[in-house]
Design an enzyme around this catalytic site. Structure first.
Site, mmCIF file in Angstrom:
data_model
loop_
_atom_site.group_PDB
_atom_site.id
_atom_site.type_symbol
_atom_site.label_atom_id
_atom_site.label_comp_id
_atom_site.label_asym_id
_atom_site.label_seq_id
_atom_site.Cartn_x
_atom_site.Cartn_y
_atom_site.Cartn_z
ATOM 1 N N LYS A 1 25.402 44.527 79.467
ATOM 2 C CA LYS A 1 25.415 44.708 78.014
ATOM 3 C C LYS A 1 26.321 43.644 77.409
ATOM 4 O O LYS A 1 27.463 43.465 77.850
ATOM 5 C CB LYS A 1 25.950 46.095 77.643
ATOM 6 C CG LYS A 1 26.134 46.309 76.138
ATOM 7 C CD LYS A 1 26.863 47.599 75.856
ATOM 8 C CE LYS A 1 28.275 47.605 76.375
ATOM 9 N NZ LYS A 1 29.175 46.626 75.673
ATOM 10 N N ASP B 1 29.772 53.734 75.851
ATOM 11 C CA ASP B 1 28.711 52.751 76.018
ATOM 12 C C ASP B 1 27.488 53.284 76.749
ATOM 13 O O ASP B 1 26.442 52.624 76.778
ATOM 14 C CB ASP B 1 29.229 51.526 76.780
ATOM 15 C CG ASP B 1 30.054 50.591 75.903
ATOM 16 O OD1 ASP B 1 29.956 50.696 74.669
ATOM 17 O OD2 ASP B 1 30.784 49.761 76.459
#
Length: 288
Positions: free
Chosen positions: A10, A135
């Site tokens: 990410k 996240d």
């Protein structure tokens, strides 16, 4: 028969800290994207469930329980009659490096278990993801989005197909409390009551994304540089690559990235950077 799931890195293309909330958490706004060519790999095989086996170049960085095991535990509590199976993680991403490795791994485990077991597929995976970390919900989706709040509010964003990045990490030692220490050094002001809200951005070109990223930046970059001075060199080297359009920090670091408008430019940049810094972790990828 084994099943495989990719856990992409990410990348925080932007990370704005809007202020410190009354509950002690920080209100964020972050444009995130996922690397289609850089990530960990998780394999599921039939058999009795145990702690996740870890292999790969960064296996030594994981000691004891990890987020994958916590994801399995959460699933097992809600589906006690299921036998998830044996999981093996190929750890290709540096640990605690600002590109969501652990969160991506946990999200991959949820996707993998859901695909393999109907009783797990019926669970609210997004709700489970929220219990595992800020996240994990966006990593569960693994597509570009704007995260707000503490990460729990997710709005999809479409990125142009030809957006490429070079990721670089100097492989410095990272303390276990890295993120908390970076936020402590940031010393953000209290969240204002009259803060403005905004709609997710719409991008019609790679140039739009690059301009947006350059304008918004990463609020954690300055405190992260104090914790990891090597970031200064990494950003400088990325910015000097031919046709590099913007170089910034991802997350709380120390991984940094540079954006490019073509695959050829990014591939060339990654090759040059590897030649100059063979001791760094470097990857090139398209982002989505």
């Amino acid at each position: 028969m084994s099943k495989l799931e990719f856990a992409p890195a990410k990348v925080n293309l932007t990370l704005e800290v809007l202020g410190r909330r009354a509950d002690g958490y920080h209100e964020l706004r972050s444009l995130v994207a996922f690397a289609t060519d850089a990530g960990d790999r998780l394999t599921l095989q039939a058999g009795p469930t145990s702690t996740t086996a870890v292999e790969g170049p960064f296996a030594d960085g994981l000691n004891g329980a990890n987020l994958i095991d916590k994801a399995v535990e959460a699933v097992s509590r809600l589906a006690p009659n299921s036998v998830p199976g044996r999981l093996t993680l190929e750890k290709n991403l540096p640990v605690a490096s600002g590109i969501g490795g652990g969160s991506a791994d946990a999200a991959a485990a949820l996707r993998l278990l859901s695909a393999a077991h109907p009783e797990i597929a019926s669970l609210d995976l997004a709700a489970i993801a929220r219990t595992l970390g800020a996240d994990v919900p966006v990593c569960l989706r693994s597509r570009s989005a704007v995260m707000t709040g503490t990460g729990e509010q997710i709005s999809d964003v479409e990125l142009p197909a030809e957006l490429f990045a070079v990721l670089a990490n100097p492989l410095v030692e990272v303390p276990s409390n890295k993120t908390a220490e970076v936020f402590r050094l940031l010393n953000a002001e209290a969240l204002p009551d009259d803060r403005a809200t905004e709609n997710p951005p719409a991008f019609s070109s790679v140039g739009d994304v690059i301009r947006y990223a350059a304008l918004r930046g990463n609020a954690l970059e300055a405190p992260a540089r104090r914790l990891f001075p090597e970031i200064i060199t990494v950003l400088s080297q990325l910015a000097k690559l031919p046709r590099s359009r913007v170089a910034q920090l991802s997350g709380a670091g120390p991984t940094c990235f540079a954006l490019f408008e073509t695959e050829h430019a990014a591939t060339t940049g990654a090759r040059m950077l590897r030649a100059r810094h063979p001791g760094w972790w470097i990857a090139m990828s398209r982002l989505n």
